[in-house]
Design a protein around this motif. Structure first.
Motif, PDB file in Angstrom:
ATOM      1  N   SER A 125      95.494  15.317  61.488  1.00 40.05           N
ATOM      2  CA  SER A 125      94.268  14.854  62.134  1.00 40.05           C
ATOM      3  C   SER A 125      94.595  13.947  63.313  1.00 40.05           C
ATOM      4  CB  SER A 125      93.417  14.095  61.105  1.00 40.05           C
ATOM      5  OG  SER A 125      92.225  13.637  61.693  1.00 40.05           O
ATOM      6  N   GLY A 126      94.030  14.279  64.471  1.00 40.98           N
ATOM      7  CA  GLY A 126      94.263  13.485  65.669  1.00 40.98           C
ATOM      8  C   GLY A 126      95.409  13.950  66.532  1.00 40.98           C
ATOM      9  N   VAL A 127      96.181  14.949  66.079  1.00 40.87           N
ATOM     10  CA  VAL A 127      97.319  15.464  66.853  1.00 40.87           C
ATOM     11  C   VAL A 127      96.879  16.664  67.684  1.00 40.87           C
ATOM     12  CG1 VAL A 127      99.546  16.657  66.678  1.00 40.87           C
ATOM     13  CG2 VAL A 127      99.101  14.634  65.290  1.00 40.87           C
ATOM     14  N   MET A 128      97.197  16.645  68.968  1.00 41.82           N
ATOM     15  CA  MET A 128      96.895  17.746  69.869  1.00 41.82           C
ATOM     16  C   MET A 128      98.192  18.484  70.201  1.00 41.82           C
ATOM     17  SD  MET A 128      93.659  17.731  70.389  1.00 41.82           S
ATOM     18  CE  MET A 128      92.371  16.608  69.825  1.00 41.82           C
ATOM     19  N   PRO A 129      98.357  19.744  69.772  1.00 41.55           N
ATOM     20  CA  PRO A 129      99.605  20.485  70.040  1.00 41.55           C
ATOM     21  C   PRO A 129      99.872  20.603  71.536  1.00 41.55           C
ATOM     22  CG  PRO A 129      98.239  21.635  68.428  1.00 41.55           C
ATOM     23  CD  PRO A 129      97.390  20.540  68.996  1.00 41.55           C
ATOM     24  N   ASP A 130     101.094  20.296  71.938  1.00 40.60           N
ATOM     25  CA  ASP A 130     101.426  20.276  73.360  1.00 40.60           C
ATOM     26  C   ASP A 130     101.679  21.661  73.927  1.00 40.60           C
ATOM     27  OD1 ASP A 130     101.859  18.613  75.681  1.00 40.60           O
ATOM     28  OD2 ASP A 130     103.962  19.229  75.582  1.00 40.60           O
ATOM     29  N   PHE A 131     101.991  22.640  73.073  1.00 37.74           N
ATOM     30  CA  PHE A 131     102.317  23.972  73.571  1.00 37.74           C
ATOM     31  C   PHE A 131     101.074  24.781  73.927  1.00 37.74           C
ATOM     32  CE2 PHE A 131     102.290  24.110  68.920  1.00 37.74           C
ATOM     33  CZ  PHE A 131     101.401  25.142  68.657  1.00 37.74           C
ATOM     34  N   LEU A 132      99.886  24.270  73.625  1.00 39.04           N
ATOM     35  CA  LEU A 132      98.656  24.962  73.985  1.00 39.04           C
ATOM     36  C   LEU A 132      98.318  24.686  75.443  1.00 39.04           C
ATOM     37  CD1 LEU A 132      96.430  24.162  70.874  1.00 39.04           C
ATOM     38  CD2 LEU A 132      97.834  26.189  71.262  1.00 39.04           C
ATOM     39  N   ASP A 133      97.941  25.712  76.154  1.00 32.22           N
ATOM     40  CA  ASP A 133      97.563  25.571  77.559  1.00 32.22           C
ATOM     41  C   ASP A 133      96.096  25.153  77.642  1.00 32.22           C
ATOM     42  OD1 ASP A 133      97.703  25.613  80.306  1.00 32.22           O
ATOM     43  OD2 ASP A 133      97.375  27.784  80.468  1.00 32.22           O
ATOM     44  N   LEU A 134      95.778  24.019  77.004  1.00 31.55           N
ATOM     45  CA  LEU A 134      94.412  23.536  76.905  1.00 31.55           C
ATOM     46  C   LEU A 134      94.417  22.011  76.926  1.00 31.55           C
ATOM     47  CD1 LEU A 134      93.221  25.757  73.902  1.00 31.55           C
ATOM     48  CD2 LEU A 134      92.448  26.025  76.264  1.00 31.55           C
ATOM     49  N   SER A 135      93.361  21.429  77.464  1.00 31.70           N
ATOM     50  CA  SER A 135      93.189  19.989  77.361  1.00 31.70           C
ATOM     51  C   SER A 135      92.560  19.665  76.015  1.00 31.70           C
ATOM     52  CB  SER A 135      92.279  19.482  78.483  1.00 31.70           C
ATOM     53  OG  SER A 135      90.953  19.964  78.288  1.00 31.70           O
ATOM     54  N   ALA A 136      92.588  18.393  75.635  1.00 34.67           N
ATOM     55  CA  ALA A 136      91.972  17.984  74.375  1.00 34.67           C
ATOM     56  C   ALA A 136      90.484  18.321  74.369  1.00 34.67           C
ATOM     57  CB  ALA A 136      92.188  16.490  74.156  1.00 34.67           C
ATOM     58  N   ALA A 137      89.802  18.086  75.496  1.00 36.49           N
ATOM     59  CA  ALA A 137      88.364  18.351  75.567  1.00 36.49           C
ATOM     60  C   ALA A 137      88.054  19.834  75.404  1.00 36.49           C
ATOM     61  CB  ALA A 137      87.800  17.836  76.890  1.00 36.49           C
ATOM     62  N   ILE A 139      83.911  22.560  58.656  1.00 41.31           N
ATOM     63  CA  ILE A 139      83.299  21.254  58.864  1.00 41.31           C
ATOM     64  C   ILE A 139      84.214  20.388  59.727  1.00 41.31           C
ATOM     65  CG2 ILE A 139      82.119  21.443  56.645  1.00 41.31           C
ATOM     66  CD1 ILE A 139      84.049  19.319  55.559  1.00 41.31           C
ATOM     67  N   PRO A 140      83.685  19.364  60.361  1.00 33.13           N
ATOM     68  CA  PRO A 140      84.515  18.496  61.206  1.00 33.13           C
ATOM     69  C   PRO A 140      85.628  17.833  60.406  1.00 33.13           C
ATOM     70  CG  PRO A 140      82.184  18.103  61.604  1.00 33.13           C
ATOM     71  CD  PRO A 140      82.268  18.967  60.391  1.00 33.13           C
ATOM     72  N   ASP A 141      86.857  17.894  60.928  1.00 32.03           N
ATOM     73  CA  ASP A 141      87.975  17.234  60.245  1.00 32.03           C
ATOM     74  C   ASP A 141      88.959  16.596  61.215  1.00 32.03           C
ATOM     75  OD1 ASP A 141      89.242  19.449  61.302  1.00 32.03           O
ATOM     76  OD2 ASP A 141      89.827  20.303  59.375  1.00 32.03           O
ATOM     77  N   GLY A 142      88.725  16.706  62.518  1.00 38.07           N
ATOM     78  CA  GLY A 142      89.628  16.094  63.492  1.00 38.07           C
ATOM     79  C   GLY A 142      90.936  16.834  63.665  1.00 38.07           C
ATOM     80  N   CYS A 143      91.048  18.024  63.094  1.00 38.10           N
ATOM     81  CA  CYS A 143      92.305  18.777  63.108  1.00 38.10           C
ATOM     82  C   CYS A 143      92.217  20.015  63.987  1.00 38.10           C
ATOM     83  CB  CYS A 143      92.683  19.230  61.693  1.00 38.10           C
ATOM     84  SG  CYS A 143      92.925  17.910  60.508  1.00 38.10           S
ATOM     85  N   VAL A 144      93.354  20.410  64.522  1.00 44.15           N
ATOM     86  CA  VAL A 144      93.519  21.702  65.182  1.00 44.15           C
ATOM     87  C   VAL A 144      94.177  22.645  64.180  1.00 44.15           C
ATOM     88  CG1 VAL A 144      94.678  22.959  67.037  1.00 44.15           C
ATOM     89  CG2 VAL A 144      93.703  20.689  67.478  1.00 44.15           C
ATOM     90  N   LEU A 199      95.113  33.122  70.152  1.00 39.15           N
ATOM     91  CA  LEU A 199      96.394  32.420  70.295  1.00 39.15           C
ATOM     92  C   LEU A 199      97.187  32.931  71.487  1.00 39.15           C
ATOM     93  CD1 LEU A 199      98.566  30.459  69.165  1.00 39.15           C
ATOM     94  CD2 LEU A 199      99.414  32.377  67.799  1.00 39.15           C
ATOM     95  N   LEU A 200      97.219  34.240  71.687  1.00 39.96           N
ATOM     96  CA  LEU A 200      98.039  34.799  72.757  1.00 39.96           C
ATOM     97  C   LEU A 200      97.470  34.481  74.144  1.00 39.96           C
ATOM     98  CD1 LEU A 200      99.018  38.280  71.262  1.00 39.96           C
ATOM     99  CD2 LEU A 200     100.228  36.091  71.130  1.00 39.96           C
ATOM    100  N   ASP A 201      96.200  34.105  74.211  1.00 37.12           N
ATOM    101  CA  ASP A 201      95.613  33.715  75.497  1.00 37.12           C
ATOM    102  C   ASP A 201      96.059  32.307  75.905  1.00 37.12           C
ATOM    103  OD1 ASP A 201      94.280  36.106  75.772  1.00 37.12           O
ATOM    104  OD2 ASP A 201      92.385  35.353  74.967  1.00 37.12           O
ATOM    105  N   VAL A 202      96.326  31.449  74.935  1.00 44.53           N
ATOM    106  CA  VAL A 202      96.674  30.060  75.252  1.00 44.53           C
ATOM    107  C   VAL A 202      98.147  29.753  74.985  1.00 44.53           C
ATOM    108  CG1 VAL A 202      94.339  29.195  74.947  1.00 44.53           C
ATOM    109  CG2 VAL A 202      95.864  29.296  72.972  1.00 44.53           C
TER     110      VAL A 202
END
Length: 277
Positions: free
Chosen positions: A101-113, A56-61, A122-125
């Motif tokens: 909630s609300g934190v976007m990990p910086d080590f991911l090769d992805l934008s927030a969107a 369910i939606p929780d705002g978390c990664v 995981l190994l792809d990003v």
């Protein structure tokens, strides 16, 4: 507001995925974290009869590790916008790290969107995560897995939201998702257009969409923890126009009516199913 004070504020939000807890074969284990961007770690094994569940939606990664010895893998899950199906292997042990909630990990090769409502290997990003995956899978118990991930996250950079987004997040949490865009304009001194543009750049969604998620989490928390629940009162507390609006929204985001969910929580002794370590 500084990033540190933002994270301290966000750390009070301890989101859990209730269907994961209720579909665990034994106890759903949770461990807190000393790292400011991690909400908690968790470990569980699905029931033998369960091959899929709902998120369910929780705002978390989340980063979820399937620790099966013959075919281990890990996936990065961004928050869904409504209840989604997640396929689980019924005989496997899972380990998860949930970001605040609300934190976007910086080590991911992805934008927030790119994280919203999607998941990735995981190994792809994070191509350098092979050692992390091996360490998690080869650990003999939950506490060792927590330590392995803890060492990994300590070496990573932090993705900091703008000061404006930090202020908007604080207002959303303080209001349990009921704050309106015109109120945010008054509180921040910025126009709705500027708020939406900056918040979208940092979080990948609009303030209104994030309010919807936090309001859903507030409803779930209320059903989980209140001794006596009146749906009309809960709907009013969370700013819904009427009870029917609350029922429709809850079913879409949680994949159950509030009554069905409440009966399931009480029947399965939801809170007693969680083991804090």
């Amino acid at each position: 507001m500084s990033t540190n004070s933002l994270v301290s504020h966000l750390a009070r939000i301890r989101s859990k995925q209730p269907w994961l807890v209720m579909n665990a074969a034994e106890k759903f284990s949770i461990s807190g974290s000393n790292h400011k961007s991690i909400s908690h770690f968790y470990s569980f094994q699905p029931k033998a009869s369960v091959e899929q569940t709902f998120a369910i939606p929780d705002g978390c990664v989340d980063i979820l590790f399937d620790c099966n010895g013959s075919n281990p893998n890990a996936a990065v899950f961004g928050t869904p916008m409504e209840a989604i199906t997640i396929e689980l292997n019924k005989d496997h042990r899972y380990f998860g790290a949930r970001f605040v909630s609300g934190v976007m990990p910086d080590f991911l090769d992805l934008s927030a969107a790119e994280l919203i409502g999607r998941h990735y290997d995981l190994l792809d990003v994070v191509p350098q995560a092979n050692q992390l995956l091996d360490g998690i899978v080869n650990s003999t118990d939950f506490s060792q897995q927590v330590a392995v991930f803890g060492r990994f996250i300590e070496a990573q950079n932090e993705r900091k939201p703008s000061m404006l987004t930090a202020q908007v997040l604080r207002n959303i949490y303080d209001s349990e998702g009921t704050v309106r865009i015109n109120e945010l304009e008054e509180k921040t001194g910025y126009s709705a257009r500027t708020l939406q543009r900056q918040f979208g750049a940092d979080m990948g969604m609009s303030p209104k969409a994030f309010c919807r998620i936090i309001r859903c989490q507030s409803a779930v928390y209320g059903l989980n923890h209140r001794e006596k629940v009146t749906f009309s009162d809960l709907a009013c507390d969370l700013g819904f126009s009427d009870q029917s609006h609350f029922l429709r929204e809850f079913k879409k985001l949680v994949h159950a009516t509030p009554l069905d969910y409440l009966n399931r929580v009480k029947h399965q002794n939801y809170l007693e199913s969680i083991q804090y370590l």
